[in-house]
Design a protein around this motif. Structure first.
Motif, PDB file in Angstrom:
ATOM      1  N   UNK A 144     -35.576 -30.426 -15.112  1.00  0.00           N
ATOM      2  CA  UNK A 144     -35.218 -29.397 -14.131  1.00  0.00           C
ATOM      3  C   UNK A 144     -33.724 -29.275 -13.869  1.00  0.00           C
ATOM      4  N   UNK A 145     -32.920 -30.131 -14.479  1.00  0.00           N
ATOM      5  CA  UNK A 145     -31.491 -30.194 -14.180  1.00  0.00           C
ATOM      6  C   UNK A 145     -30.743 -28.964 -14.712  1.00  0.00           C
ATOM      7  N   UNK A 146     -29.570 -28.608 -14.172  1.00  0.00           N
ATOM      8  CA  UNK A 146     -28.901 -29.293 -13.062  1.00  0.00           C
ATOM      9  C   UNK A 146     -29.461 -28.850 -11.719  1.00  0.00           C
ATOM     10  N   UNK A 147     -29.441 -29.754 -10.744  1.00  0.00           N
ATOM     11  CA  UNK A 147     -30.002 -29.477  -9.420  1.00  0.00           C
ATOM     12  C   UNK A 147     -28.903 -29.151  -8.413  1.00  0.00           C
ATOM     13  N   UNK A 148     -29.219 -28.227  -7.504  1.00  0.00           N
ATOM     14  CA  UNK A 148     -28.307 -27.947  -6.391  1.00  0.00           C
ATOM     15  C   UNK A 148     -28.356 -29.078  -5.375  1.00  0.00           C
ATOM     16  N   UNK A 149     -29.545 -29.675  -5.282  1.00  0.00           N
ATOM     17  CA  UNK A 149     -29.742 -30.729  -4.287  1.00  0.00           C
ATOM     18  C   UNK A 149     -30.604 -31.827  -4.891  1.00  0.00           C
ATOM     19  N   UNK A 150     -30.285 -33.089  -4.528  1.00  0.00           N
ATOM     20  CA  UNK A 150     -31.138 -34.220  -4.919  1.00  0.00           C
ATOM     21  C   UNK A 150     -31.392 -35.060  -3.669  1.00  0.00           C
ATOM     22  N   UNK A 151     -32.664 -35.340  -3.408  1.00  0.00           N
ATOM     23  CA  UNK A 151     -33.006 -36.215  -2.282  1.00  0.00           C
ATOM     24  C   UNK A 151     -33.839 -37.370  -2.811  1.00  0.00           C
ATOM     25  N   UNK A 152     -33.453 -38.583  -2.442  1.00  0.00           N
ATOM     26  CA  UNK A 152     -34.227 -39.758  -2.830  1.00  0.00           C
ATOM     27  C   UNK A 152     -34.766 -40.365  -1.545  1.00  0.00           C
ATOM     28  N   UNK A 153     -36.095 -40.529  -1.480  1.00  0.00           N
ATOM     29  CA  UNK A 153     -36.688 -41.050  -0.242  1.00  0.00           C
ATOM     30  C   UNK A 153     -37.254 -42.451  -0.463  1.00  0.00           C
ATOM     31  N   UNK A 154     -36.524 -43.238  -1.263  1.00  0.00           N
ATOM     32  CA  UNK A 154     -36.820 -44.659  -1.439  1.00  0.00           C
ATOM     33  C   UNK A 154     -35.464 -45.355  -1.537  1.00  0.00           C
ATOM     34  N   UNK A 155     -35.424 -46.625  -1.081  1.00  0.00           N
ATOM     35  CA  UNK A 155     -34.146 -47.334  -0.981  1.00  0.00           C
ATOM     36  C   UNK A 155     -33.546 -47.653  -2.347  1.00  0.00           C
ATOM     37  N   UNK A 156     -32.272 -47.293  -2.539  1.00  0.00           N
ATOM     38  CA  UNK A 156     -31.585 -47.542  -3.806  1.00  0.00           C
ATOM     39  C   UNK A 156     -30.558 -48.659  -3.625  1.00  0.00           C
ATOM     40  N   UNK A 157     -30.535 -49.654  -4.534  1.00  0.00           N
ATOM     41  CA  UNK A 157     -29.526 -50.710  -4.437  1.00  0.00           C
ATOM     42  C   UNK A 157     -28.110 -50.153  -4.604  1.00  0.00           C
ATOM     43  N   UNK A 158     -27.980 -49.077  -5.385  1.00  0.00           N
ATOM     44  CA  UNK A 158     -26.699 -48.385  -5.538  1.00  0.00           C
ATOM     45  C   UNK A 158     -27.003 -46.926  -5.863  1.00  0.00           C
ATOM     46  N   UNK A 159     -25.985 -46.082  -5.943  1.00  0.00           N
ATOM     47  CA  UNK A 159     -26.253 -44.687  -6.281  1.00  0.00           C
ATOM     48  C   UNK A 159     -26.638 -44.608  -7.763  1.00  0.00           C
ATOM     49  N   UNK A 160     -27.880 -44.211  -8.078  1.00  0.00           N
ATOM     50  CA  UNK A 160     -28.315 -44.197  -9.477  1.00  0.00           C
ATOM     51  C   UNK A 160     -27.421 -43.259 -10.320  1.00  0.00           C
ATOM     52  N   UNK A 161     -27.196 -43.649 -11.572  1.00  0.00           N
ATOM     53  CA  UNK A 161     -26.253 -42.887 -12.402  1.00  0.00           C
ATOM     54  C   UNK A 161     -26.731 -41.463 -12.687  1.00  0.00           C
ATOM     55  N   UNK A 162     -28.052 -41.219 -12.615  1.00  0.00           N
ATOM     56  CA  UNK A 162     -28.543 -39.871 -12.913  1.00  0.00           C
ATOM     57  C   UNK A 162     -28.056 -38.849 -11.875  1.00  0.00           C
ATOM     58  N   UNK A 163     -27.710 -39.321 -10.671  1.00  0.00           N
ATOM     59  CA  UNK A 163     -27.294 -38.399  -9.607  1.00  0.00           C
ATOM     60  C   UNK A 163     -26.080 -37.601 -10.076  1.00  0.00           C
ATOM     61  N   UNK A 164     -25.103 -38.304 -10.637  1.00  0.00           N
ATOM     62  CA  UNK A 164     -23.890 -37.642 -11.115  1.00  0.00           C
ATOM     63  C   UNK A 164     -24.197 -36.706 -12.291  1.00  0.00           C
ATOM     64  N   UNK A 165     -25.100 -37.161 -13.165  1.00  0.00           N
ATOM     65  CA  UNK A 165     -25.414 -36.370 -14.372  1.00  0.00           C
ATOM     66  C   UNK A 165     -26.240 -35.127 -14.058  1.00  0.00           C
ATOM     67  N   UNK A 166     -27.197 -35.256 -13.135  1.00  0.00           N
ATOM     68  CA  UNK A 166     -28.173 -34.176 -12.954  1.00  0.00           C
ATOM     69  C   UNK A 166     -27.859 -33.249 -11.777  1.00  0.00           C
ATOM     70  N   UNK A 167     -26.813 -33.591 -11.005  1.00  0.00           N
ATOM     71  CA  UNK A 167     -26.412 -32.750  -9.877  1.00  0.00           C
ATOM     72  C   UNK A 167     -25.430 -31.683 -10.366  1.00  0.00           C
ATOM     73  N   UNK A 168     -25.608 -30.473  -9.849  1.00  0.00           N
ATOM     74  CA  UNK A 168     -24.715 -29.374 -10.196  1.00  0.00           C
ATOM     75  C   UNK A 168     -23.358 -29.587  -9.530  1.00  0.00           C
ATOM     76  N   UNK A 169     -22.322 -29.029 -10.113  1.00  0.00           N
ATOM     77  CA  UNK A 169     -21.009 -29.047  -9.464  1.00  0.00           C
ATOM     78  C   UNK A 169     -21.140 -28.354  -8.104  1.00  0.00           C
TER      79      UNK A 169
END
Ligand code: SAH
Length: 218
Positions: A144-169
């Motif tokens: 579905x990428x790139x996304x205008x918005x990404x919401x994660x509703x589970x605890x992440x130890x760090x910001x997952x690398x896909x966030x940068x890749x799959x989020x729109x500018x």
């Protein structure tokens, strides 16, 4: 009965500052949380507390759902990725806000929860705006990428690398980052230079994200 209890809850969330905009107030009034709550806990459906939904998972407290939605700012027409469908309640709130031109891709690792969420989303007439996927969302969802918005509703130890890749500018991501017992909500903006601008907001407690970029299963 439902109407007045839900109105009272929404009033409370407004007074406490979790609901800040009319759009989100409308969504919180329109989507009946009790539909997404197991029968056993129906008497608590309009309390501002998380509730068990089975499989060791929970439906988030309504204040958290409202607040994360305010931070996420899903616009009409937004393409949104949600990791951790759970009960489907947060999914429904977002789908209500992005329809008709927008779409929500929501990924959940527990098939039974995804199947239940499908039934509930059908019941509130929002399933046509949502694609439910069963799988590991710790790597996002490329289709579905790139996304205008990404919401994660589970605890992440760090910001997952896909966030940068799959989020729109110019896109926004909201996610809980931290240890197993406490996290902070991170608000991530992907800037024009494609770098991430990260701000930390309130403390929260979510069940862990599991998978290659989350916590280990034990
Ligand atoms: N927003 C949901 C809360 C879900 S709780 C609600 O209000 O109902 C977090 C969910 O994330 C759980 O259902 C859990 O099974 C799921 N989850 C955890 N790790 C995951 C992963 N790697 N991929 C997809 N879903 C995951």
């Amino acid at each position: 009965m439902r109407g007045s209890l839900q109105k009272r809850l929404v009033e409370k969330l407004k007074n406490e500052g979790y609901i800040r905009s009319e759009r989100i107030e409308r969504a919180m009034l329109e989507i009946d949380r009790s539909i997404f709550v197991p029968e056993k806990y129906l008497h608590k459906a309009y309390d501002d507390i998380p509730l068990p939904v089975g499989y060791g998972q929970t439906i988030s407290a309504p204040s958290i759902v409202a607040y994360m939605t305010e931070l996420l700012q899903p616009a009409e027409g937004s393409r949104v990725l949600e990791v951790g469908t759970g009960s489907g309640y947060q999914t429904a709130i977002i789908a209500y806000l992005v329809k008709e031109q927008g779409h929500v891709w929501s990924i959940e690792r527990v098939r039974e929860l995804s199947d239940m969420a499908r039934e509930k989303l059908k019941e509130v007439n929002l399933l046509q705006y949502v694609t439910l996927i069963v799988g590991d969302g710790s790597i996002g969802y490329k289709e579905g990428q790139p996304y205008d918005r990404i919401i994660i509703t589970a605890a992440c130890p760090k910001i997952p690398s896909f966030v940068k890749e799959q989020l729109k500018e110019g896109g926004i991501a909201v996610l809980p980052v931290g240890g197993k017992y406490e996290q902070r909500l991170a608000i991530v903006h992907k800037q024009r230079d494609h770098e991430l601008n990260i701000k930390y907001d309130i403390s929260v407690l979510f069940v862990p994200l599991v998978g290659v970029e989350g916590f280990e299963v034990n």
